[in-house]
Structures are given as structure tokens and as C-alpha cells.
Design a protein around this motif. Structure first.
Motif: not given
Length: 313
Positions: A32-55
Motif C-alpha cells: 500500500p502506498p504511503g506506509r514506508p515505516l510500516l513496511a520497515a517495521l514489518l520487515r524487521a520485527l517479525p523476521a527477528g522474532l522468527l529467528l529468535v524463536a528458531l534458535t
């Protein structure tokens, strides 16, 4: 590190900025247009939580605050500054300023890691900036000084993050330390995204969700694991020069997928970028001579003498 092993490491690390080069296409076509910070947040936080959960591993001791510092530099602050620059500047200007990162890393590595400052990487860094400008810069590009400052600061914090990631070698597994940084960066972005953009929009389409999933899983979790793996094995200078692949891949995808035209100047810029990238991977002459001397010394040892163990950098 043996030459073949080092070449393999460089090629694997290069996958990360190549994947990041697809971010522009995914963002413009699926998100969706106009939501760059949301895109950055959804890139970082779920990916990090996934890796922490795996390890299933949390930081210990100094790695609580080191993860926060590195996560802020490599992820939180970098993403925020990147998107501010992208929104206030034409894409070509932002990419050209971002291409300063290898030059900044050369200076920071000399100051913080004691790497010898030589002319070759400096000239290669200047060539990289020139090549990216030919590749993406337009003659009618307008300058916004806040955007210029944000883009320059983004290049600076990322370069500092790469150098500090090398200086602070983590004893923990690669997936764990990557996850810690992504979670820390995501938590830094969370209040900023909510304050600036508000809550996530309702009614996200299947295309939106697919775009976010791609950026989370491939553009962040997968790519940053490869990126930090490269930082562990290579010098910060080698790694940051690989970042020049991002605008090259983005331009190529625009030509292939969106039907954008390529001018002769852009083709020349791409060739210059590849040359600068290759020059940035060369070892200093002193290091090559030292390695050759060690090889010759070992070859003259008694054939049954114990051989020294070889450790990758």
C-alpha cells in the motif's frame, strides 16, 4: 581463508544486496502506498522474532546493549533514514548518496579496526558513487536538504553498523545474533511508525500480504543472515562494496519487469559499478604477499612435519 573459500563467501554475501535490489519493485507493485515505516517495521520485527524463536537463544551479558546498538544502526535508524531520504528525494539522488557507504566504511574500518587505509578502495569507492550516479541519477533531479541529510546519515549509520558488527564478534550462533539485531531494530521502529503513520491500514489485499511476506522472509530474515555471515568472514570494506549491487539489480528489474528503458549512460554506469565492486574485493598487496610467503614457507617444511591449522577469518 583459501581463495576458493573466500570467493564463495563473497558470492554468497552478494545475494543479500541483490535481494534488496528487488525491494523497490515489490514496494511499488505490491505494498500500500504511503506506509514506508510500516513496511520497515514489518520487515524487521517479525523476521527477528522468527529467528529468535528458531534458535531459542537470548543475549547474555554485554550482548543485550550491543544488540540494541547494532540493531539500531543496521536496522532501526538505517531503515527510518533510508525511507525519509527516499520520500524527500528522487530515487536516483537517494541511491547516489547511499553509494557513499563503502567510502565511509573504509574510513571507519581504518579508525576502529586498524585496517590500513590505501588508495585502491578509496578510488574504487569514488568510482562506485560515479557509476551509481550514471545508472540512476537524472539531470532534472531536485535536492531537498533534509532528504540529503537523511540519506547521508543512513549511509553513515549502516557503515558504522557493519564496522562495529566486525569489531564486536559475537560468540552466539549466526541466526541468533541476526535475530537479536532485527528485534532490536524493529522495537526502535515501532513507536516511530505508530507516531508518524498510525495503525496499520485495514483491508490489506492478498497482494499486500504477499509483498510483506516476501520482504519479511526473503528481504530481511534470509538476506540479513547472509549479510552478517559475510561480515563475520570478510572485512567491512569487502562487504560494503557489495551493497553497490542493490541499485544495479533495481535498475535491471525495472528494465525487465516494468519495461523501463536503459540509456547508454546507464549501461556505462552499470559497468563502472561492477568494476568498483570487483576492485573493492581485492586484498591489499601486502596481504597477498604475506599469504604467498606463508604458502612457500609451508611448502619447504619437512613432508612429515605437523602442519599449522587453517582458520577462516
Amino acid at each position: 581463508m583459501p581463495a576458493t573459500s573466500r570467493t564463495t563467501t563473497v558470492l554468497i554475501t552478494a545475494i543479500a544486496p541483490a535481494v534488496w535490489g528487488s525491494t523497490y519493485l515489490v514496494t511499488t507493485e505490491l505494498l500500500p502506498p504511503g506506509r514506508p515505516l510500516l513496511a520497515a517495521l514489518l520487515r524487521a520485527l517479525p523476521a527477528g522474532l522468527l529467528l529468535v524463536a528458531l534458535t531459542r537463544r537470548l543475549p547474555q551479558g554485554v550482548w543485550w546493549w550491543r544488540s540494541l546498538v547494532l540493531g539500531t544502526l543496521n536496522i532501526g535508524a538505517f531503515f527510518a533514514l533510508l525511507f525519509i531520504g527516499a520520500y524527500r528525494l528522487p530515487g536516483g539522488v537517494a541511491a547516489t548518496i547511499g553509494a557513499l557507504q563503502p567510502l565511509l566504511a573504509v574510513g571507519l574500518a581504518a579508525g576502529l579496526l586498524g585496517e590500513k587505509l590505501t588508495l585502491r578502495p578509496v578510488l574504487a569507492g569514488i568510482a562506485g558513487v560515479g557509476g551509481v550516479s550514471l545508472l540512476v541519477l537524472r539531470a532534472n533531479a531536485a535536492l531537498d536538504w533534509l532528504g540529503v541529510a537523511a540519506a547521508a546519515a543512513g549511509a553513515g549509520v549502516m557503515a558504522l553498523g557493519v564496522v562495529l558488527s566486525k569489531r564486536w564478534a559475537s560468540p552466539a550462533p549466526l541466526l541468533a545474533t541476526t535475530g537479536w539485531q532485527l528485534v532490536a531494530g524493529g522495537l526502535v521502529l515501532l513507536p516511530v511508525a505508530l507516531a508518524v503513520e498510525g495503525a496499520p491500514p485495514a483491508g490489506l489485499t492478498a497482494g499486500n500480504l504477499a509483498g510483506y511476506a516476501y520482504l519479511t522472509l526473503f528481504g530481511t530474515a534470509f538476506a540479513y543472515v547472509l549479510w552478517f555471515r559475510g561480515i563475520r568472514a570478510l572485512s567491512p570494506t569487502n562487504v560494503t562494496f557489495l551493497g553497490l549491487l542493490s541499485p544495479l539489480v533495481a535498475t535491471t528489474l525495472g528494465w525487465l519487469a516494468l519495461g523501463q528503458s536503459l540509456t547508454p549512460w546507464q549501461i556505462l554506469g552499470g559497468v563502472v559499478v561492477l568494476g568498483a565492486l570487483a576492485a573493492g574485493q581485492l586484498r591489499p598487496a601486502a596481504a597477498r604477499r604475506s599469504r604467498a610467503s606463508n604458502v612457500r614457507s609451508r611448502s619447504h617444511q619437512h613432508p612429515h612435519a605437523p602442519q599449522p591449522r587453517q582458520y577462516a577469518r
